[in-house]
Design a protein around this motif. Structure first.
Motif, PDB file in Angstrom:
ATOM      1  N   MET A  39      -0.403   2.281  -7.486  1.00 22.55           N
ATOM      2  CA  MET A  39      -0.410   2.577  -8.926  1.00 22.55           C
ATOM      3  C   MET A  39      -1.825   2.847  -9.412  1.00 22.55           C
ATOM      4  O   MET A  39      -2.078   3.810 -10.157  1.00 22.55           O
ATOM      5  N   VAL A  40      -2.753   2.005  -8.998  1.00 20.77           N
ATOM      6  CA  VAL A  40      -4.141   2.138  -9.446  1.00 20.77           C
ATOM      7  C   VAL A  40      -4.776   3.403  -8.867  1.00 20.77           C
ATOM      8  O   VAL A  40      -5.493   4.128  -9.567  1.00 20.77           O
ATOM      9  N   TRP A  62       0.221   5.092 -14.845  1.00 18.72           N
ATOM     10  CA  TRP A  62       0.111   4.363 -13.571  1.00 18.72           C
ATOM     11  C   TRP A  62      -0.725   3.099 -13.710  1.00 18.72           C
ATOM     12  O   TRP A  62      -0.368   2.053 -13.155  1.00 18.72           O
ATOM     13  N   TYR A  63      -1.840   3.171 -14.437  1.00 12.40           N
ATOM     14  CA  TYR A  63      -2.665   1.978 -14.643  1.00 12.40           C
ATOM     15  C   TYR A  63      -1.858   0.890 -15.353  1.00 12.40           C
ATOM     16  O   TYR A  63      -1.938  -0.287 -15.004  1.00 12.40           O
ATOM     17  N   ARG A  70       0.045  -7.800 -13.473  1.00 13.35           N
ATOM     18  CA  ARG A  70      -1.131  -8.674 -13.403  1.00 13.35           C
ATOM     19  C   ARG A  70      -2.212  -8.144 -12.456  1.00 13.35           C
ATOM     20  O   ARG A  70      -2.964  -8.900 -11.852  1.00 13.35           O
ATOM     21  N   ASP A  71      -2.320  -6.835 -12.352  1.00 14.06           N
ATOM     22  CA  ASP A  71      -3.349  -6.233 -11.518  1.00 14.06           C
ATOM     23  C   ASP A  71      -4.590  -5.981 -12.375  1.00 14.06           C
ATOM     24  O   ASP A  71      -4.532  -5.239 -13.360  1.00 14.06           O
ATOM     25  N   PHE A  72      -5.694  -6.609 -11.998  1.00 12.16           N
ATOM     26  CA  PHE A  72      -6.920  -6.510 -12.781  1.00 12.16           C
ATOM     27  C   PHE A  72      -7.460  -5.080 -12.792  1.00 12.16           C
ATOM     28  O   PHE A  72      -7.978  -4.615 -13.812  1.00 12.16           O
ATOM     29  N   ASP A  73      -7.364  -4.362 -11.663  1.00 13.83           N
ATOM     30  CA  ASP A  73      -7.833  -2.983 -11.614  1.00 13.83           C
ATOM     31  C   ASP A  73      -7.007  -2.097 -12.549  1.00 13.83           C
ATOM     32  O   ASP A  73      -7.533  -1.157 -13.141  1.00 13.83           O
ATOM     33  N   GLY A  77      -8.586  -0.029 -15.512  1.00 12.97           N
ATOM     34  CA  GLY A  77      -8.321   1.404 -15.631  1.00 12.97           C
ATOM     35  C   GLY A  77      -7.837   1.766 -17.021  1.00 12.97           C
ATOM     36  O   GLY A  77      -8.278   2.762 -17.609  1.00 12.97           O
ATOM     37  N   MET A  78      -6.920   0.961 -17.564  1.00 13.50           N
ATOM     38  CA  MET A  78      -6.431   1.222 -18.923  1.00 13.50           C
ATOM     39  C   MET A  78      -7.585   1.179 -19.918  1.00 13.50           C
ATOM     40  O   MET A  78      -7.699   2.042 -20.794  1.00 13.50           O
TER      41      MET A  78
END
Length: 156
Positions: A39-40, A62-63, A70-73, A77-78
């Motif tokens: 996704m990132v 995707w971000y 709970r993905d920090f990247d 990105g957002m």
């Protein structure tokens, strides 16, 4: 892991545009199956026009999917999508989402905060609280659906 994946994908992209499209399709399948790294990477491709036409809308799509998991990247990105659009209030909200858990997000949040007027700082803090509530509800709903699916599979 994320940097290695990004480097590998960029290396593959440099060999052939046709392969880049195939890789994007494969990444989309992986992302739709729940892979937050994919996704990132997809968010980055659309954000930075790496083998895809630049689209903040697609990048955010995707971000956001990663950030909700709970993905920090994904949250970072957002935030950067909104920084690029000079919407610092919304950028602050995304950086603040997991800032208590990740130093890079905390630094980004604080950096954006320093750019805001006093009025916009208040607005940003309120927007961040609303975003956190919305994401928490979305995560709870995802968990509820996951549990329901597991129960259905167990009953079969």
């Amino acid at each position: 892991m994320m940097n290695v994946l990004k480097f590998a994908i960029l290396l593959l992209l440099s060999t052939s545009l046709a392969f880049a499209r195939e890789t994007t399709e494969r990444l989309k399948s992986m992302a739709l199956a729940g892979d937050t790294d994919a996704m990132v990477v997809l968010g980055g491709r659309f954000h930075h026009a790496d083998g895809e036409k630049q689209s903040y809308i697609e990048a955010a799509r995707w971000y956001r999917m990663a950030a909700v998991k709970r993905d920090f990247d994904g949250a970072y990105g957002m935030g950067t999508v909104y920084v690029n659009q000079k919407d610092y209030v919304t950028a602050y909200s995304w950086f603040a989402l997991y800032a208590s858990e990740e130093v890079g997000l905390r630094e980004a949040r604080d950096g954006v905060y320093s750019l805001l007027s006093a009025e916009k700082k208040t607005e940003a803090v309120e927007a961040a609280a609303k975003l956190k509530d919305a994401i928490t509800k979305e995560q709870a709903e995802m968990l509820r659906r996951h549990i329901e699916k597991a129960r259905t599979n167990d009953a079969s």
